[in-house]
Design a protein around this motif. Structure first.
Motif, PDB file in Angstrom:
ATOM      1  N   ALA A  12       0.831  -1.214   0.000  1.00  0.00           N
ATOM      2  CA  ALA A  12       0.000   0.000   0.000  1.00  0.00           C
ATOM      3  C   ALA A  12       0.858   1.252   0.000  1.00  0.00           C
ATOM      4  N   GLY A  13       2.041   1.173   0.599  1.00  0.00           N
ATOM      5  CA  GLY A  13       2.879   2.350   0.749  1.00  0.00           C
ATOM      6  C   GLY A  13       3.935   2.529  -0.316  1.00  0.00           C
ATOM      7  N   ASP A  14       3.986   1.645  -1.296  1.00  0.00           N
ATOM      8  CA  ASP A  14       5.025   1.722  -2.317  1.00  0.00           C
ATOM      9  C   ASP A  14       4.405   1.348  -3.653  1.00  0.00           C
ATOM     10  N   ASP A  15       4.408   2.271  -4.611  1.00  0.00           N
ATOM     11  CA  ASP A  15       3.734   1.991  -5.875  1.00  0.00           C
ATOM     12  C   ASP A  15       4.675   1.523  -6.983  1.00  0.00           C
ATOM     13  N   GLU A  16       5.891   1.145  -6.637  1.00  0.00           N
ATOM     14  CA  GLU A  16       6.832   0.637  -7.640  1.00  0.00           C
ATOM     15  C   GLU A  16       6.350  -0.735  -8.114  1.00  0.00           C
ATOM     16  N   THR A  17       6.181  -0.894  -9.399  1.00  0.00           N
ATOM     17  CA  THR A  17       5.545  -2.077  -9.972  1.00  0.00           C
ATOM     18  C   THR A  17       6.258  -3.379  -9.625  1.00  0.00           C
ATOM     19  N   ASP A  18       7.562  -3.446  -9.806  1.00  0.00           N
ATOM     20  CA  ASP A  18       8.270  -4.698  -9.522  1.00  0.00           C
ATOM     21  C   ASP A  18       8.190  -5.056  -8.041  1.00  0.00           C
ATOM     22  N   PHE A  19       8.290  -4.060  -7.184  1.00  0.00           N
ATOM     23  CA  PHE A  19       8.151  -4.316  -5.748  1.00  0.00           C
ATOM     24  C   PHE A  19       6.785  -4.928  -5.463  1.00  0.00           C
ATOM     25  N   ARG A  20       5.747  -4.302  -5.983  1.00  0.00           N
ATOM     26  CA  ARG A  20       4.392  -4.817  -5.752  1.00  0.00           C
ATOM     27  C   ARG A  20       4.220  -6.224  -6.326  1.00  0.00           C
ATOM     28  N   ARG A  21       4.850  -6.498  -7.448  1.00  0.00           N
ATOM     29  CA  ARG A  21       4.733  -7.821  -8.077  1.00  0.00           C
ATOM     30  C   ARG A  21       5.325  -8.900  -7.158  1.00  0.00           C
ATOM     31  N   TYR A  22       6.486  -8.639  -6.603  1.00  0.00           N
ATOM     32  CA  TYR A  22       7.115  -9.628  -5.716  1.00  0.00           C
ATOM     33  C   TYR A  22       6.347  -9.777  -4.410  1.00  0.00           C
ATOM     34  N   VAL A  23       5.846  -8.696  -3.871  1.00  0.00           N
ATOM     35  CA  VAL A  23       5.051  -8.774  -2.646  1.00  0.00           C
ATOM     36  C   VAL A  23       3.763  -9.556  -2.909  1.00  0.00           C
ATOM     37  N   ALA A  24       3.112  -9.301  -4.041  1.00  0.00           N
ATOM     38  CA  ALA A  24       1.891 -10.038  -4.380  1.00  0.00           C
ATOM     39  C   ALA A  24       2.188 -11.526  -4.532  1.00  0.00           C
ATOM     40  N   ALA A  25       3.314 -11.847  -5.136  1.00  0.00           N
ATOM     41  CA  ALA A  25       3.687 -13.258  -5.278  1.00  0.00           C
ATOM     42  C   ALA A  25       3.881 -13.904  -3.911  1.00  0.00           C
TER      43      ALA A  25
END
Length: 165
Positions: free
Chosen positions: A75-88
């Motif tokens: 929620a606090g970081d909108d960097e796409t690759d970061f969000r992709r790894y967190v979602a995984a």
């Protein structure tokens, strides 16, 4: 100054051999909640995909204690690759992550909802009843998110979606 052992282990995820990285994952997971923030920090760095993958694996191995911090981080970081790894990572946590993901989806921005939906899709079948329950929401955005998430889940999700019509 941070914990030098944790710093050394996260550095190994970036620079170590495969065997060293696997050992670092095991040792980081053994550190439990103390390792969550250093691993998230590593996921935010412009390091190679391998290092990010190992960091995500270590987070999963820590277990359900990472769910809240991972959702806060995405929620606090909108960097796409970061969000992709967190979602995984969230998706690999399975059933314990379903209710927190559903709750987070209700108030999330549209891009974040997409990553949360990816996590729910990775969980698959165990998430379907909770996602399907969102179809009864008074909020049209929540209903649309549920519909799209079930659709993205493939055959099982689509069957569930169609049976609710």
């Amino acid at each position: 100054m941070g914990d030098p052992v944790l710093e050394g282990l996260t550095d190994t995820l970036v620079n170590g051999t495969m065997a060293d990285r696997r050992d670092a994952v095991r040792r980081l997971a053994g550190r439990g909640e103390d390792a969550i923030q250093p691993l998230l920090a590593l996921l935010r760095q412009p390091v190679g995909n391998d290092a990010r993958w190992y960091a995500a694996v270590a987070l999963v191995k820590i277990g359900p204690a990472v769910i809240g911090p991972l959702i806060e981080a995405v929620a606090g970081d909108d960097e796409t690759d970061f969000r992709r790894y967190v979602a995984a990572a969230l998706g690999h946590l399975g059933d314990p992550a379903v209710a927190p993901l559903i709750e987070a989806m209700r108030d999330a921005d549209p891009k974040m909802r997409g990553f949360l939906a990816q996590a729910l899709c990775r969980i698959g079948g165990p998430a379907i009843p909770a996602v399907r329950s969102m179809l009864g929401s008074d909020d049209p955005v929540v209903r649309e998110c549920a519909t799209l998430t079930l659709w993205q889940m493939g055959e099982e999700g689509i069957a569930s979606l169609l049976s609710s019509v």
